[in-house]
Design a protein around this motif. Structure first.
Motif, short mmCIF file in Angstrom:
data_model
loop_
_atom_site.label_atom_id
_atom_site.label_comp_id
_atom_site.label_asym_id
_atom_site.label_seq_id
_atom_site.Cartn_x
_atom_site.Cartn_y
_atom_site.Cartn_z
N UNK A 5 -11.18 -5.44 4.37
CA UNK A 5 -10.34 -4.73 3.42
C UNK A 5 -10.13 -5.58 2.17
N UNK A 6 -9.90 -4.91 1.06
CA UNK A 6 -9.58 -5.63 -0.17
C UNK A 6 -8.42 -4.93 -0.85
N UNK A 7 -7.61 -5.69 -1.57
CA UNK A 7 -6.45 -5.12 -2.23
C UNK A 7 -6.47 -5.40 -3.72
N UNK A 8 -5.69 -4.61 -4.45
CA UNK A 8 -5.57 -4.83 -5.88
C UNK A 8 -4.34 -5.71 -6.15
N UNK A 9 -3.85 -5.68 -7.39
CA UNK A 9 -2.75 -6.58 -7.77
C UNK A 9 -1.38 -5.94 -7.59
N UNK A 10 -1.32 -4.73 -7.04
CA UNK A 10 -0.03 -4.13 -6.72
C UNK A 10 0.58 -4.84 -5.52
N UNK A 11 1.85 -4.57 -5.26
CA UNK A 11 2.50 -5.18 -4.09
C UNK A 11 1.79 -4.79 -2.80
N UNK A 17 -4.44 -7.49 1.02
CA UNK A 17 -5.33 -8.64 0.85
C UNK A 17 -4.95 -9.79 1.76
N UNK A 18 -3.65 -10.04 1.90
CA UNK A 18 -3.19 -11.12 2.79
C UNK A 18 -3.53 -10.81 4.23
N UNK A 19 -3.35 -9.55 4.65
CA UNK A 19 -3.71 -9.14 6.01
C UNK A 19 -5.20 -9.35 6.25
N UNK A 20 -6.02 -8.98 5.27
CA UNK A 20 -7.46 -9.15 5.40
C UNK A 20 -7.83 -10.61 5.59
N UNK A 21 -7.22 -11.50 4.81
CA UNK A 21 -7.56 -12.92 4.91
C UNK A 21 -7.18 -13.49 6.28
#
Length: 209
Positions: free
Chosen positions: A50-56, A62-66
């Motif tokens: 998964x990848x996330x953008x710069x929203x909350x 993004x943190x969950x993915x890492x």
């Protein structure tokens, strides 16, 4: 909470919904799966991509993915058991009745069962958890959005269900999950859930009806 299977019967899915609503439903379903049972390695691998953008919300995803990239199934199973099962009980009790009254199987569960019946929602035969657990409620919201239990629910009906059965307590649960002593991967699940519940609550607050 136990059982890899879906908590709810799934008689119907309708594809005629907006892309934004499809994405909302997907996130509800994703949270429901992670909270119903320990994720297997396949689900962890999917989460890691998964990848996330710069929203909350994107930052939380993004943190969950890492974290998922460095998590193995046996470790997360131990984590899940410590959080939700434990010896006698886990660190957290993820039920609406408990969060709203301090006891299990109370009035919030009875009210939920009435509203489930009115919407043709049926608990799957192989699931014995009380229906007011967080995993089932996430799945119910996804089903209302997509029409899994009939036609897709109107935004007004989604708002009514959310405000009655999810909004009053789910944010508190996800905050507790984020801070739980035994949370590692699930701390990030808690962050995703907390931010998503805030977005949903604000969206419903801004909506008419």
């Amino acid at each position: 909470m136990t059982g890899q299977e879906a908590a709810m019967e799934r008689p119907t899915v309708t594809n005629d919904i907006a892309e934004e609503d499809r994405l909302r439903a997907d996130l509800y379903d994703f949270l429901g799966v992670l909270l119903a049972a320990p994720p297997n390695q396949g689900l962890l691998d999917q989460t890691a991509r998964l990848s996330g953008d710069e929203t909350d919300l994107g930052t939380a995803i993004g943190a969950l993915s890492r974290i998922a990239q460095h998590t193995k199934a046996p470790a997360v199973e131990r984590e899940f058991n410590a959080l939700f099962i434990g010896l006698g009980r886990g660190e957290l009790l993820p039920y609406a009745s408990y969060y709203l009254t301090g006891f299990l199987n109370e009035k919030p569960l009875a009210a939920l069962r009435r509203d489930m019946a009115a919407r043709s929602m049926t608990r799957a035969e192989n699931v014995y958890e009380p229906e007011d657990n967080i995993a089932s409620l996430m799945e119910m919201m996804a089903g209302l959005i997509t029409g899994r239990f009939g036609t897709p629910a109107t935004l007004s009906d989604q708002k009514t269900f959310f405000n009655k059965h999810i909004g009053p307590w789910a944010g508190h649960f996800f905050t507790d999950l984020e801070a739980a002593r035994n949370s590692v991967l699930y701390a990030s699940v808690g962050a995703v859930g907390r931010v998503f519940m805030e977005i949903e609550a604000e969206g419903f607050r801004m909506s008419a009806g």
